[in-house]
Enzyme design. Sequence first.
Site, short mmCIF file in Angstrom:
data_model
loop_
_atom_site.label_atom_id
_atom_site.label_comp_id
_atom_site.label_asym_id
_atom_site.label_seq_id
_atom_site.Cartn_x
_atom_site.Cartn_y
_atom_site.Cartn_z
CB ALA A 1 -53.81 -29.03 -21.95
N GLY B 1 -56.24 -25.31 -19.18
CA GLY B 1 -55.58 -26.06 -18.11
C GLY B 1 -54.74 -25.17 -17.21
CD GLU C 1 -59.36 -27.11 -16.68
OE1 GLU C 1 -58.50 -27.30 -17.58
OE2 GLU C 1 -60.37 -27.82 -16.55
CD GLU D 1 -60.27 -25.42 -21.42
OE1 GLU D 1 -60.95 -24.37 -21.41
OE2 GLU D 1 -59.50 -25.74 -20.51
C1 3H9 Z 1 -56.80 -27.33 -22.36
O1 3H9 Z 1 -56.18 -26.66 -21.60
C2 3H9 Z 1 -57.50 -28.59 -21.98
C3 3H9 Z 1 -57.67 -28.75 -20.49
O2 3H9 Z 1 -58.84 -28.13 -20.05
C4 3H9 Z 1 -57.82 -30.20 -20.10
C5 3H9 Z 1 -56.66 -31.08 -20.36
C6 3H9 Z 1 -56.81 -32.45 -19.77
N1 3H9 Z 1 -50.23 -25.75 -26.48
O3 3H9 Z 1 -50.88 -17.69 -30.26
P1 3H9 Z 1 -49.43 -17.40 -30.30
C7 3H9 Z 1 -48.03 -22.04 -29.23
S1 3H9 Z 1 -56.90 -26.93 -23.99
C8 3H9 Z 1 -49.23 -25.82 -27.35
O4 3H9 Z 1 -48.81 -17.10 -31.62
P2 3H9 Z 1 -49.88 -15.03 -28.75
C9 3H9 Z 1 -48.56 -21.56 -30.55
O5 3H9 Z 1 -48.86 -22.64 -31.40
C10 3H9 Z 1 -55.85 -25.52 -24.16
N2 3H9 Z 1 -48.75 -24.76 -28.02
O6 3H9 Z 1 -49.01 -16.23 -29.28
C11 3H9 Z 1 -47.39 -20.73 -31.05
O7 3H9 Z 1 -46.43 -21.62 -31.54
P3 3H9 Z 1 -45.52 -21.20 -32.77
C12 3H9 Z 1 -56.52 -24.30 -23.71
C13 3H9 Z 1 -49.34 -23.58 -27.79
O8 3H9 Z 1 -49.01 -14.26 -27.84
C14 3H9 Z 1 -46.84 -20.10 -29.77
O9 3H9 Z 1 -47.31 -20.93 -28.71
N3 3H9 Z 1 -55.68 -23.17 -24.00
C15 3H9 Z 1 -50.40 -23.43 -26.90
O10 3H9 Z 1 -50.56 -14.33 -29.86
C16 3H9 Z 1 -47.28 -18.70 -29.53
O11 3H9 Z 1 -48.69 -18.64 -29.64
C17 3H9 Z 1 -55.81 -22.47 -25.12
O12 3H9 Z 1 -56.65 -22.76 -25.94
C18 3H9 Z 1 -50.84 -24.59 -26.21
N4 3H9 Z 1 -51.85 -24.52 -25.33
O13 3H9 Z 1 -51.05 -15.68 -27.89
C19 3H9 Z 1 -54.89 -21.29 -25.29
N5 3H9 Z 1 -50.79 -22.15 -26.88
O14 3H9 Z 1 -44.78 -19.99 -32.33
C20 3H9 Z 1 -54.30 -21.30 -26.66
C21 3H9 Z 1 -49.99 -21.51 -27.73
O15 3H9 Z 1 -44.69 -22.41 -33.02
N6 3H9 Z 1 -53.34 -20.26 -26.86
N7 3H9 Z 1 -49.10 -22.36 -28.28
O16 3H9 Z 1 -46.52 -20.91 -33.86
C22 3H9 Z 1 -53.65 -18.97 -27.08
O17 3H9 Z 1 -54.78 -18.56 -27.04
C23 3H9 Z 1 -52.54 -18.04 -27.42
O18 3H9 Z 1 -51.47 -18.82 -27.89
C24 3H9 Z 1 -52.02 -17.15 -26.26
C25 3H9 Z 1 -50.76 -16.38 -26.74
C26 3H9 Z 1 -53.12 -16.15 -25.89
C27 3H9 Z 1 -51.65 -17.96 -25.08
#
Ligand code: 3H9
Length: 702
Positions: free
Chosen positions: A63, A102, A105, A125
């Site tokens: 999400a 998400g 999901e 999450e």
């Molecule tokens: C969810 O899904 C809830 C659902 O179950 C239910 C909903 C109803 N959103 O980490 P990076 C940005 S909760 C917005 O440096 P990497 C991040 O801020 C979500 N932005 O890269 C950064 O921005 P900036 C569950 C996001 O290659 C840029 O992307 N998901 C999101 O080292 C690059 O990120 C998670 O918790 C996001 N979801 O790692 C996953 N994700 O460049 C969270 C990233 O401006 N994300 N950004 O600083 C991660 O674990 C890592 O970002 C990922 C990439 C492994 C994907």
Amino acid sequence: MNNVVTTQRDGSLAIVTVDNPPVNALSQAVRVGIAEAIIQAGKDPEVKAIVLICAGRTFMAGADITEFGKPPLPPALPDMIDVLDQCPKLLVAVIHGTALGGGLETALGCHYRCAVPSAKLGLPEVKLGLLPGAGGTQRLPRLAGVANALEMMVTGNPVSAAVALERGIVDHIVEGDLKEGALAYARSLLAGGASVRRVRELPVNTDGLPEDFFEQQAAGLARAARGYFSPFRILQCVRNAVEMDFDAGMAAERELFIECLASPQSAALRHVFFAERQVSRIPGLDKGIQELPIRAVGIVGAGTMGGGIAMNFVNVGIPVHLVEREQSALDRGLKIIRGNYERTMKKGRLTAEALEERMGLISGSTDYADLAKADLVIEAVFENMALKKQVFGELDRVCKAGAILASNTSTLDVDEIAASTSRPEFVLGMHFFSPANVMRLLEIVRGEKTSPEVLGTVVKLAKTIRKTGVVSGVCFGFIGNRMLEGYAREVGLMLLEGAAPERIDAIVQGLGFPMGPNAMIDMAGVDVRAKVIGEARELGILPADERYEAVTLKLAADGRFGQKTGAGIFRYEPGNRKPIPDPVVSELIAAEAARLGVPQREHSDEEILDRCMLPLVNEGSRILEEGIAFRPGDIDIVWLYGYGFPAFHGGPMHYADTVGLPNVLARMKEFADRDGDAFGYWTPSALLEKLADAGDNFASLK
Ligand code: 3H9
């Protein structure tokens, strides 16, 4: 059609592509786009199957976290996933990169899933104080089994494509080109007569699950996730998946998700998520700067610190040369490093070959000249200015032009150290935390003359060696240890006033710290702490207050150095790190209090907590005011990764925002009114007052 989701046709296949850089987060535009595209393709009589794929480096990473805390934007993710679930055509998710939260999901809402071998799948999450709120808690147990699904959700750790295949989370591994492979897989499903298969319709398999499975898990979580909110709700959701039908389980998941989303813990953990990513952005640092290559590292000092630092580099394949004064000290240092690796090997986390490979990257000698080729040299000798200057003078003489010279000092003036060389622009601080091979934090201290290239190189290097690097300006103790002073000061004063060390520790642990301040000093070394106080006093930066850390100084003078000598503020049984209250210390404290004329008093739990936390907030505020830290979030990260501040409180500055800055000020004033403020202990930082007056908080400084 919107601009982040597009549909193409390839024969009887519709290819729905999401392209929302950087990580294809499921923003409103993506949700709308996917729902519309699937409805459209579902209605198209020529389409027999639909492939849902992502452009860029990854499948949907979840999400859109930036939307949380704002009014909900339709369609909600579970509603979009309903559309996938109900699609009358065969729907295949194609996973590369990371399918997280998400994102996974969404894939679980499709009828089949394929993934490339390098893909990772997870429901992280919990790390944001949430639970999978778009069907993950109900669908994953149906595919992966109850125990596996629960484990993935409460740890938040992803699994590889191979494990996902074994657990039934994906149905097929795509070799070679992602899109070609996925289309071939979809065609093979059609050719084989595969039909729509909705995960919601699968039974939850409870075979082999012990009867008291959920009770056992609850007991385990009570230990492993102490103080956390969402893991227990995840457990409830998974239990619901077993005990309720799908729709009822979904309704309960929604309710518990909203509860988690509204929790202060989730707000804190989301703050941490963004703060962690912001630390490496250095204001004023040109994006185009040329970083220097770091191919060989030298370390001066093969003690515990030097050895731990060396391990960080060889772990990522960068060779290290250690220099010690005596061969015996070098041999001892190398033996300790090998011992550390052997312990990891015994735990099954390192092979014998990898151990030898890493040890093979470490060389050592007693000759500074052997550092001539190093691209970076880190000094890790005793914390003494004269000694450090001597080492840097020597390094300046032997190191090649362009080599970065770093000091691992935890308190001393990096500018003064830099001035002992002819190349201050190549000098900076790299303050590792002990044990240096384990702790994630690295304070990167920019000197007045440190060049942008050197700073940029080390900020990037921190990531390479898997540290979270936070940049600090020069001041006594930098960000972390400078803030520690006020915290330790109040703990010391409360001890003199009659508060028991174990009580103070229990209250701080109650907030979620893994250990209290007294146990922490015992672990770090009472003698080490006493030395820091001595140095600060010499530099004239401590108040003329005889009570200041009187207990620590007395313990150190008595040879009670902490855990390592079996006795400090607490006593310790041999081979056991459990702090045991010691009546000898109670007597020692009482005698010190009498000598210094400190009146004894009762402390409420609230007072103990406030006197520990508010000095952190006030000093953190000064650090911001002086530009030592760039952002409040940087300070929070230092305290999270360097000092065990509980992540679910977001760090001291976020904590202050949740307490409310006017409340922080009012409480400080109460202490000042009651005890006087002769030494300025409760004098508020100007920034703190300014923010409180304006009705702002630290978050507004971002
Ligand atoms: C969810 O899904 C809830 C659902 O179950 C239910 C909903 C109803 N959103 O980490 P990076 C940005 S909760 C917005 O440096 P990497 C991040 O801020 C979500 N932005 O890269 C950064 O921005 P900036 C569950 C996001 O290659 C840029 O992307 N998901 C999101 O080292 C690059 O990120 C998670 O918790 C996001 N979801 O790692 C996953 N994700 O460049 C969270 C990233 O401006 N994300 N950004 O600083 C991660 O674990 C890592 O970002 C990922 C990439 C492994 C994907």
